[in-house]
Scaffold this motif. Sequence first.
Motif, PDB file in Angstrom:
ATOM      1  N   SER A  56      11.707 -31.198 -70.880  1.00 11.30           N
ATOM      2  CA  SER A  56      10.255 -31.210 -70.740  1.00 11.30           C
ATOM      3  C   SER A  56       9.931 -31.175 -69.258  1.00 11.30           C
ATOM      4  CB  SER A  56       9.651 -32.461 -71.382  1.00 11.30           C
ATOM      5  OG  SER A  56       9.984 -33.622 -70.636  1.00 11.30           O
ATOM      6  N   LEU A  57       8.677 -30.949 -68.920  1.00 11.94           N
ATOM      7  CA  LEU A  57       8.276 -30.888 -67.526  1.00 11.94           C
ATOM      8  C   LEU A  57       8.591 -32.183 -66.786  1.00 11.94           C
ATOM      9  CD1 LEU A  57       4.809 -29.080 -67.831  1.00 11.94           C
ATOM     10  CD2 LEU A  57       6.946 -28.109 -66.973  1.00 11.94           C
ATOM     11  N   ALA A  58       8.521 -33.300 -67.490  1.00 12.17           N
ATOM     12  CA  ALA A  58       8.772 -34.600 -66.856  1.00 12.17           C
ATOM     13  C   ALA A  58      10.186 -34.706 -66.305  1.00 12.17           C
ATOM     14  CB  ALA A  58       8.511 -35.725 -67.855  1.00 12.17           C
ATOM     15  N   ASP A  59      11.122 -33.932 -66.860  1.00  8.19           N
ATOM     16  CA  ASP A  59      12.514 -33.987 -66.396  1.00  8.19           C
ATOM     17  C   ASP A  59      12.668 -33.510 -64.957  1.00  8.19           C
ATOM     18  OD1 ASP A  59      13.313 -34.824 -68.911  1.00  8.19           O
ATOM     19  OD2 ASP A  59      13.793 -32.807 -69.595  1.00  8.19           O
ATOM     20  N   PHE A  60      11.711 -32.747 -64.476  1.00  4.27           N
ATOM     21  CA  PHE A  60      11.855 -32.112 -63.175  1.00  4.27           C
ATOM     22  C   PHE A  60      10.926 -32.693 -62.123  1.00  4.27           C
ATOM     23  CE2 PHE A  60      12.708 -29.078 -66.603  1.00  4.27           C
ATOM     24  CZ  PHE A  60      14.055 -28.841 -66.358  1.00  4.27           C
ATOM     25  N   LYS A  61      10.397 -33.881 -62.379  1.00  2.00           N
ATOM     26  CA  LYS A  61       9.514 -34.511 -61.400  1.00  2.00           C
ATOM     27  C   LYS A  61      10.270 -34.688 -60.089  1.00  2.00           C
ATOM     28  CE  LYS A  61       6.149 -38.222 -60.911  1.00  2.00           C
ATOM     29  NZ  LYS A  61       5.526 -39.410 -61.537  1.00  2.00           N
ATOM     30  N   GLY A  62       9.610 -34.367 -58.993  1.00  2.00           N
ATOM     31  CA  GLY A  62      10.252 -34.430 -57.688  1.00  2.00           C
ATOM     32  C   GLY A  62      10.670 -33.071 -57.177  1.00  2.00           C
ATOM     33  N   LYS A  63      10.565 -32.049 -58.043  1.00  2.00           N
ATOM     34  CA  LYS A  63      10.908 -30.689 -57.651  1.00  2.00           C
ATOM     35  C   LYS A  63       9.712 -29.758 -57.847  1.00  2.00           C
ATOM     36  CE  LYS A  63      15.888 -30.713 -58.445  1.00  2.00           C
ATOM     37  NZ  LYS A  63      17.036 -29.929 -58.978  1.00  2.00           N
ATOM     38  N   VAL A  64       9.671 -28.715 -57.048  1.00  2.00           N
ATOM     39  CA  VAL A  64       8.698 -27.639 -57.262  1.00  2.00           C
ATOM     40  C   VAL A  64       9.299 -26.715 -58.318  1.00  2.00           C
ATOM     41  CG1 VAL A  64       7.585 -25.618 -56.258  1.00  2.00           C
ATOM     42  CG2 VAL A  64       7.709 -27.749 -54.953  1.00  2.00           C
ATOM     43  N   LEU A  65       8.561 -26.476 -59.384  1.00  2.00           N
ATOM     44  CA  LEU A  65       9.047 -25.641 -60.476  1.00  2.00           C
ATOM     45  C   LEU A  65       8.429 -24.253 -60.411  1.00  2.00           C
ATOM     46  CD1 LEU A  65       8.680 -28.047 -63.553  1.00  2.00           C
ATOM     47  CD2 LEU A  65      10.546 -27.903 -61.910  1.00  2.00           C
ATOM     48  N   VAL A  66       9.253 -23.259 -60.701  1.00  2.77           N
ATOM     49  CA  VAL A  66       8.749 -21.897 -60.864  1.00  2.77           C
ATOM     50  C   VAL A  66       9.089 -21.493 -62.291  1.00  2.77           C
ATOM     51  CG1 VAL A  66       8.780 -19.523 -60.041  1.00  2.77           C
ATOM     52  CG2 VAL A  66       9.195 -21.408 -58.431  1.00  2.77           C
ATOM     53  N   VAL A  67       8.074 -21.432 -63.146  1.00  2.00           N
ATOM     54  CA  VAL A  67       8.261 -21.159 -64.572  1.00  2.00           C
ATOM     55  C   VAL A  67       7.848 -19.723 -64.880  1.00  2.00           C
ATOM     56  CG1 VAL A  67       7.601 -21.828 -66.920  1.00  2.00           C
ATOM     57  CG2 VAL A  67       7.824 -23.583 -65.135  1.00  2.00           C
ATOM     58  N   PHE A  68       8.760 -19.006 -65.546  1.00  2.00           N
ATOM     59  CA  PHE A  68       8.509 -17.604 -65.873  1.00  2.00           C
ATOM     60  C   PHE A  68       8.870 -17.356 -67.334  1.00  2.00           C
ATOM     61  CE2 PHE A  68       9.917 -13.168 -66.250  1.00  2.00           C
ATOM     62  CZ  PHE A  68       8.833 -12.499 -65.717  1.00  2.00           C
ATOM     63  N   PHE A  69       7.997 -16.663 -68.054  1.00  2.00           N
ATOM     64  CA  PHE A  69       8.244 -16.286 -69.445  1.00  2.00           C
ATOM     65  C   PHE A  69       8.738 -14.836 -69.469  1.00  2.00           C
ATOM     66  CE2 PHE A  69       5.639 -19.943 -69.918  1.00  2.00           C
ATOM     67  CZ  PHE A  69       5.757 -20.412 -71.222  1.00  2.00           C
ATOM     68  N   GLY A  70       9.929 -14.616 -70.037  1.00  2.00           N
ATOM     69  CA  GLY A  70      10.470 -13.268 -70.090  1.00  2.00           C
ATOM     70  C   GLY A  70      11.581 -13.149 -71.109  1.00  2.00           C
ATOM     71  N   TYR A  71      12.423 -12.126 -70.972  1.00  2.00           N
ATOM     72  CA  TYR A  71      13.541 -11.953 -71.904  1.00  2.00           C
ATOM     73  C   TYR A  71      14.681 -11.242 -71.192  1.00  2.00           C
ATOM     74  CZ  TYR A  71      11.953  -7.061 -72.719  1.00  2.00           C
ATOM     75  OH  TYR A  71      11.583  -5.745 -72.583  1.00  2.00           O
TER      76      TYR A  71
END
Length: 203
Positions: free
Chosen positions: A57-72
């Motif tokens: 979940s998003l909470a797992d990555f607290k402390g980091k800047v996330l770049v989320v991309f939807f693709g295949y």
Amino acid sequence: MTTRRLGLAALAAFVALGFAGCQKAAPDQPAFKGIDLTGAEYARQLSLTDQNGRARSLADFKGKVLVVFFGYTQCPDVCPTTMAEVAEVKRSLGADGDKVQGIFVTIDPARDTADLLKNYLASFDPSFIGLRGSEEQTQAAAKEFKVFYAKVPGKTPETYTMDHTAASFIFDTEGRVRVYARYGAGAEPLAHDIKLLLAEAKK
């Protein structure tokens, strides 16, 4: 290009995001090169399974800047270009690159198995995380992010392609969506906005 034929639904979503980005930033807010999504009431949840079978979940990555991309993974252009740019930016940041997490959400769980995701993402950066779920979970995640995707039939049932929103969502270290980074802008604007969020976290 297949993945940029967004269709009317995607175009409407993109226009809506564009209007959101027209709002003038407050004096104490950073000037992003992407569309500023600060305070957006969507993209607040993302709960799927990663390529190693772990629930994330998003909470797992607290402390980091996330770049989320939807693709295949069978995407011919937009997806590999985007992931390569995220990897390039991460490397360019040196030690701060450890504070950046690339996340690839598959919109094609029928073909994108956990093993395939693992091998695909490792070719860009070994730290990248791939997320997948059932068709229903994928639809729910896309709806939460206002992401459009649709199957485009090929010559055989197995050779279909996917139209999808070609953009990344950047989250700050507190897990809040902040930037909509449009495909085609290149690595420099992406690096600029990530640096702003990293600097913001140090204040």
